[in-house]
Design a protein around this motif. Structure first.
Motif, PDB file in Angstrom:
ATOM      1  N   LYS A 150      -2.539 -16.230  49.024  1.00  0.00           N
ATOM      2  CA  LYS A 150      -3.828 -16.643  49.584  1.00  0.00           C
ATOM      3  C   LYS A 150      -3.964 -16.215  51.046  1.00  0.00           C
ATOM      4  O   LYS A 150      -5.060 -15.889  51.504  1.00  0.00           O
ATOM      5  CB  LYS A 150      -3.997 -18.145  49.428  1.00  0.00           C
ATOM      6  CG  LYS A 150      -4.212 -18.549  47.960  1.00  0.00           C
ATOM      7  CD  LYS A 150      -4.348 -20.046  47.782  1.00  0.00           C
ATOM      8  CE  LYS A 150      -4.590 -20.376  46.305  1.00  0.00           C
ATOM      9  NZ  LYS A 150      -4.660 -21.837  46.067  1.00  0.00           N
ATOM     10  N   ARG A 151      -2.836 -16.193  51.770  1.00  0.00           N
ATOM     11  CA  ARG A 151      -2.889 -15.756  53.175  1.00  0.00           C
ATOM     12  C   ARG A 151      -3.298 -14.294  53.272  1.00  0.00           C
ATOM     13  O   ARG A 151      -4.168 -13.930  54.075  1.00  0.00           O
ATOM     14  CB  ARG A 151      -1.537 -15.985  53.847  1.00  0.00           C
ATOM     15  CG  ARG A 151      -1.584 -15.709  55.348  1.00  0.00           C
ATOM     16  CD  ARG A 151      -0.254 -15.990  56.033  1.00  0.00           C
ATOM     17  NE  ARG A 151      -0.396 -15.870  57.478  1.00  0.00           N
ATOM     18  CZ  ARG A 151      -0.414 -16.860  58.329  1.00  0.00           C
ATOM     19  NH1 ARG A 151      -0.261 -18.103  57.888  1.00  0.00           N
ATOM     20  NH2 ARG A 151      -0.572 -16.659  59.629  1.00  0.00           N
ATOM     21  N   VAL A 152      -2.686 -13.429  52.453  1.00  0.00           N
ATOM     22  CA  VAL A 152      -3.002 -12.000  52.563  1.00  0.00           C
ATOM     23  C   VAL A 152      -4.364 -11.684  51.958  1.00  0.00           C
ATOM     24  O   VAL A 152      -5.086 -10.808  52.461  1.00  0.00           O
ATOM     25  CB  VAL A 152      -1.897 -11.127  51.919  1.00  0.00           C
ATOM     26  CG1 VAL A 152      -0.573 -11.330  52.636  1.00  0.00           C
ATOM     27  CG2 VAL A 152      -1.740 -11.382  50.439  1.00  0.00           C
ATOM     28  N   LEU A 153      -4.747 -12.399  50.914  1.00  0.00           N
ATOM     29  CA  LEU A 153      -6.052 -12.133  50.297  1.00  0.00           C
ATOM     30  C   LEU A 153      -7.194 -12.457  51.263  1.00  0.00           C
ATOM     31  O   LEU A 153      -8.191 -11.731  51.335  1.00  0.00           O
ATOM     32  CB  LEU A 153      -6.207 -12.949  49.012  1.00  0.00           C
ATOM     33  CG  LEU A 153      -5.423 -12.451  47.791  1.00  0.00           C
ATOM     34  CD1 LEU A 153      -5.439 -13.493  46.683  1.00  0.00           C
ATOM     35  CD2 LEU A 153      -5.986 -11.121  47.289  1.00  0.00           C
ATOM     36  N   LYS A 154      -7.043 -13.540  52.018  1.00  0.00           N
ATOM     37  CA  LYS A 154      -8.129 -13.955  52.916  1.00  0.00           C
ATOM     38  C   LYS A 154      -8.275 -13.038  54.131  1.00  0.00           C
ATOM     39  O   LYS A 154      -9.229 -13.169  54.887  1.00  0.00           O
ATOM     40  CB  LYS A 154      -7.925 -15.406  53.346  1.00  0.00           C
ATOM     41  CG  LYS A 154      -8.258 -16.394  52.231  1.00  0.00           C
ATOM     42  CD  LYS A 154      -8.268 -17.831  52.695  1.00  0.00           C
ATOM     43  CE  LYS A 154      -6.875 -18.350  52.940  1.00  0.00           C
ATOM     44  NZ  LYS A 154      -6.860 -19.812  53.244  1.00  0.00           N
ATOM     45  N   MET A 155      -7.348 -12.094  54.287  1.00  0.00           N
ATOM     46  CA  MET A 155      -7.507 -11.096  55.342  1.00  0.00           C
ATOM     47  C   MET A 155      -8.423  -9.957  54.901  1.00  0.00           C
ATOM     48  O   MET A 155      -8.829  -9.135  55.710  1.00  0.00           O
ATOM     49  CB  MET A 155      -6.137 -10.534  55.759  1.00  0.00           C
ATOM     50  CG  MET A 155      -5.310 -11.493  56.574  1.00  0.00           C
ATOM     51  SD  MET A 155      -3.827 -10.726  57.248  1.00  0.00           S
ATOM     52  CE  MET A 155      -2.720 -10.870  55.855  1.00  0.00           C
ATOM     53  N   ILE A 156      -8.745  -9.903  53.598  1.00  0.00           N
ATOM     54  CA  ILE A 156      -9.624  -8.860  53.076  1.00  0.00           C
ATOM     55  C   ILE A 156     -11.075  -9.282  53.296  1.00  0.00           C
ATOM     56  O   ILE A 156     -11.456 -10.409  52.967  1.00  0.00           O
ATOM     57  CB  ILE A 156      -9.366  -8.632  51.569  1.00  0.00           C
ATOM     58  CG1 ILE A 156      -7.906  -8.236  51.349  1.00  0.00           C
ATOM     59  CG2 ILE A 156     -10.306  -7.566  51.011  1.00  0.00           C
ATOM     60  CD1 ILE A 156      -7.510  -8.198  49.886  1.00  0.00           C
ATOM     61  N   PRO A 157     -11.914  -8.411  53.881  1.00  0.00           N
ATOM     62  CA  PRO A 157     -13.321  -8.771  54.125  1.00  0.00           C
ATOM     63  C   PRO A 157     -14.007  -9.246  52.850  1.00  0.00           C
ATOM     64  O   PRO A 157     -13.857  -8.642  51.785  1.00  0.00           O
ATOM     65  CB  PRO A 157     -13.941  -7.461  54.636  1.00  0.00           C
ATOM     66  CG  PRO A 157     -12.794  -6.701  55.214  1.00  0.00           C
ATOM     67  CD  PRO A 157     -11.606  -7.042  54.360  1.00  0.00           C
ATOM     68  N   GLY A 158     -14.727 -10.347  52.952  1.00  0.00           N
ATOM     69  CA  GLY A 158     -15.496 -10.848  51.826  1.00  0.00           C
ATOM     70  C   GLY A 158     -14.757 -11.840  50.960  1.00  0.00           C
ATOM     71  O   GLY A 158     -15.323 -12.355  49.993  1.00  0.00           O
ATOM     72  N   ILE A 159     -13.505 -12.117  51.262  1.00  0.00           N
ATOM     73  CA  ILE A 159     -12.731 -13.056  50.450  1.00  0.00           C
ATOM     74  C   ILE A 159     -12.464 -14.322  51.249  1.00  0.00           C
ATOM     75  O   ILE A 159     -11.841 -14.285  52.312  1.00  0.00           O
ATOM     76  CB  ILE A 159     -11.401 -12.426  49.985  1.00  0.00           C
ATOM     77  CG1 ILE A 159     -11.685 -11.243  49.052  1.00  0.00           C
ATOM     78  CG2 ILE A 159     -10.530 -13.463  49.283  1.00  0.00           C
ATOM     79  CD1 ILE A 159     -10.447 -10.591  48.493  1.00  0.00           C
ATOM     80  N   GLY A 160     -12.945 -15.444  50.719  1.00  0.00           N
ATOM     81  CA  GLY A 160     -12.690 -16.738  51.336  1.00  0.00           C
ATOM     82  C   GLY A 160     -11.779 -17.557  50.453  1.00  0.00           C
ATOM     83  O   GLY A 160     -11.127 -17.041  49.540  1.00  0.00           O
ATOM     84  N   ASN A 161     -11.751 -18.867  50.692  1.00  0.00           N
ATOM     85  CA  ASN A 161     -10.833 -19.735  49.946  1.00  0.00           C
ATOM     86  C   ASN A 161     -11.096 -19.712  48.446  1.00  0.00           C
ATOM     87  O   ASN A 161     -10.167 -19.577  47.647  1.00  0.00           O
ATOM     88  CB  ASN A 161     -10.947 -21.179  50.468  1.00  0.00           C
ATOM     89  CG  ASN A 161     -10.315 -21.340  51.833  1.00  0.00           C
ATOM     90  OD1 ASN A 161      -9.306 -20.714  52.138  1.00  0.00           O
ATOM     91  ND2 ASN A 161     -10.904 -22.195  52.658  1.00  0.00           N
ATOM     92  N   ALA A 162     -12.374 -19.851  48.062  1.00  0.00           N
ATOM     93  CA  ALA A 162     -12.696 -19.938  46.631  1.00  0.00           C
ATOM     94  C   ALA A 162     -12.316 -18.647  45.902  1.00  0.00           C
ATOM     95  O   ALA A 162     -11.705 -18.677  44.829  1.00  0.00           O
ATOM     96  CB  ALA A 162     -14.187 -20.235  46.450  1.00  0.00           C
ATOM     97  N   THR A 163     -12.683 -17.512  46.488  1.00  0.00           N
ATOM     98  CA  THR A 163     -12.374 -16.236  45.840  1.00  0.00           C
ATOM     99  C   THR A 163     -10.868 -15.991  45.817  1.00  0.00           C
ATOM    100  O   THR A 163     -10.326 -15.483  44.829  1.00  0.00           O
ATOM    101  CB  THR A 163     -13.072 -15.074  46.576  1.00  0.00           C
ATOM    102  OG1 THR A 163     -14.464 -15.372  46.682  1.00  0.00           O
ATOM    103  CG2 THR A 163     -12.891 -13.775  45.822  1.00  0.00           C
TER     104      THR A 163
END
Length: 621
Positions: free
Chosen positions: A348-361
């Motif tokens: 979840k830490r690395v995914l949320k560094m991708i533009p457009g991805i927040g907690n839910a995604t």
């Protein structure tokens, strides 16, 4: 300070003296005259967080597509605007000088700056920089008001003048235009904050702006021994732009020269420092009276590990512990998902560094990917088989159109493939380099004002990781360092002082910048090698070598009684090649006889009877 004046003089009229920081005095004057420049006197002052939120709104108003192009985050835009304000420079010049990677976005950033200034006036708010900018503007645009204060302030005294920026010096000159009675106190040899806008020429060229000024040199030093001051005097004498001074010690000589300690490698450097600290402690020197000083935060990596192994409690004065910094934890999270693809927090830490991805995604991607990996994994399957399955699950999610941005996500998948490949899978050093090269350096530039310094930390981490044969072993040691010896983790804020344990005594680890104004009985300056101190990054700028030498001077003069200067003779580069290290130019430009040179044994050193070798120029060179 005003109470001290009253105590020293016995005067009852001290309340008539204006005293305070530049921003406090600016606020007092603007409260009286804000109407003259379009504000109401009851304006609000935005703190740093409020200003960042305000800039976020201005970016939206500027209708900038921050997702299609790599646009800096609001706090980075805030830093760009603030630096331009404090150096009294145009925004476009600052971008070219300090943020060249944002040059294609100069027009949009300037547009945000214009909207920001207009909106502040409209909403009757000022940020911290406005207290200076609007003060100067008031003095220039309203001469009748400027004349009142030029007449009122018959004497102007400024402390720590070497740390003032261009805007502050201009305000002083405007206030002093009638009486010209200005007294500034400062040490040009300790002007070390150019990176945040301090202008060295303010103090260096003061006699040119005020040719009638008299110069008084305060050369009596109550802190350090004659041997330490002798080294500092000789070192700073190599700067051409300075007011020459010769510090004289009040303390008697202890017949101990500063120790120069060449170490075989980084491990021996850390082992020597830890052992010598323990010996000093046994001799009666409290850990509170000992400090380790370094030029860059990543220089302390190996030492922090060594201190933890030996149960030596410490605080980090220059920020949070190296491995607890956000950018280090980001990079480590990539490695964690390669070793354990079911690590939910790391994903979840690395995914949320991708533009457009927040907690839910991020939650949805992780759960979809994990389900795919569990279905695809054979009963006796290897952990490595989960990576392609996770990639497949996430690509399926992407193709369904549930992600708002696809290109960054594809790049993320490519990076995962590189990290999990047979060639790189158990090479943590190479993996860290790949993470930096494949998107994370751009992420730093978008999100942090000190992006280059953070990238330097990560390169240092890559170098450190070369000693490990597997990523799993590397991560295990980092995890044990963080959890075995210290208290429960707490929320961390950059530049906080983090205590390493419950002990009353703590050793101090500090960068040079954070050490200014402090002192310790015993000081260790580590990584005193060419390419480390001075910093190669800073040497790319005009006149920066002299500022680096001033940093060196500040380091030397933090020591009261004992000074140890260390550097490794060998280090390993990014290609795992051994590289011979030269001592810093700041060491070799001083006579070898000023040092006591210690030769360490190859085995873990014993320091009851340190071995000395005759100091020679050949050895130093």
């Amino acid at each position: 300070m005003l109470r001290r004046v009253e105590s020293l003089t016995g005067s009852q009229n001290v309340h008539k003296v204006w005293g305070g920081t530049f921003h406090r005095i600016g606020n007092l004057i603007l409260r009286r005259h804000a109407v003259s420049i379009g504000f109401d006197s009851n304006y609000s002052i935005l703190d740093s967080e409020d200003a960042k939120d305000f800039i976020s709104v201005c970016i939206e108003d500027a209708v900038i597509d921050t997702k299609s192009r790599r646009f800096p985050k609001p706090d980075v835009v805030q830093d760009i605007i603030s630096y331009a304000n404090n150096t009294d420079s145009p925004v476009d010049e600052i971008i070219i000088e300090k943020y060249p990677y944002f040059e294609p976005l100069t027009h949009q950033i300037k547009r945000v700056d214009e909207i920001y200034h207009a909106r502040k006036l409209e909403r009757n708010v000022m940020d911290y920089d406005d207290l200076l900018m609007n003060w100067k503007r008031l003095l220039i645009e309203k001469p009748e008001i400027a004349n009142v204060y030029a007449e009122q302030f018959q004497h102007i005294l400024v402390d720590e003048y070497q740390d003032t920026n261009k805007l502050q010096a201009e305000i002083i000159d405007l206030l002093a235009k009638k009486h010209r009675n200005v007294m500034v106190v400062g040490d040009d040899a300790q002007s070390i904050f150019a990176w945040r806008g301090a202008e060295f020429t303010n103090i260096y060229e003061f006699p040119k702006r005020y040719p009638e000024a008299e110069l008084y040199k305060l050369e009596t030093n109550y802190r350090s021994t004659p041997e330490i001051l002798g080294l500092a005097n000789v070192s700073i004498a190599n700067n051409k732009r300075q007011f020459p001074k010769m510090l004289t010690a009040v303390k008697r000589s202890r017949d101990v020269k500063p120790a120069l300690v060449p170490c075989s490698d980084v491990e021996q450097q850390s082992a020597f420092i830890a052992a010598r600290i323990l010996e000093l402690r046994d001799e009666g020197t409290s850990l509170e009276d000992i400090a380790v000083i370094y030029r860059s935060h990543y220089h302390s990596v190996e030492l922090q590990l060594e201190l933890a192994r030996r149960n030596i409690p410490y605080r980090v004065q220059s920020g949070v512990r190296f491995f607890e910094q956000a950018h280090i934890k980001d990079v480590v999270s990539y490695l964690r998902i390669i070793v354990n693809p079911r690590d939910e927090l790391a994903w979840k830490r690395v995914l949320k560094m991708i533009p457009g991805i927040g907690n839910a995604t991020a939650n949805r991607i992780f759960e979809t990917g994990v389900q795919a990996s569990l279905l695809a994994r054979p009963d006796d399957g290897l952990v490595a088989n989960q990576i392609p399955s996770l990639q497949a699950g996430m690509l399926a999610l992407q193709s369904s159109g549930r992600l708002r941005t696809s290109a960054p996500f594809r790049n993320f998948i490519v990076l995962l493939e590189l990290l999990s490949s047979q060639e790189n899978r158990n090479n943590p050093s190479k993996q860290i380099s790949l993470i930096l090269e494949h998107g994370y350096e751009s992420y730093l530039q978008e999100n942090y004002e000190n992006a280059e310094s953070r990238a330097e930390d990560i390169r240092g981490l890559s170098t450190y990781a070369q000693r490990y044969d597997s990523t799993e072993t590397f991560l295990s040691e980092l995890a044990l360092l963080s959890t075995e010896r210290f208290k429960e983790p707490a929320p961390l804020v950059g530049e906080d002082v983090i205590s390493a344990g419950d002990e009353d005594e703590l050793l101090t680890l500090t960068s040079v910048h954070q050490a200014k104004g402090l002192e310790w009985k015993a000081v260790f300056i580590i990584w005193a090698a060419e390419g480390k101190f001075p910093s190669p990054r800073s040497l790319r700028e005009i006149d920066s070598e002299e500022e680096e030498r001033r940093l060196w001077y500040v380091s030397l003069t933090r020591a009261k009684d004992e000074l140890y200067i260390t550097y490794p003779l060998l280090m390993t580069d990014y290609n795992r090649q051994s590289v011979l290290q030269k001592p810093s130019r700041f060491v070799t430009e001083c006579p070898p006889a000023m040092f006591e040179i210690w030769k360490l044994e190859e085995e873990p050193p014993k320091f009851d009877a340190p071995t000395l070798i005759e100091p020679t120029k050949d050895f130093l060179n």
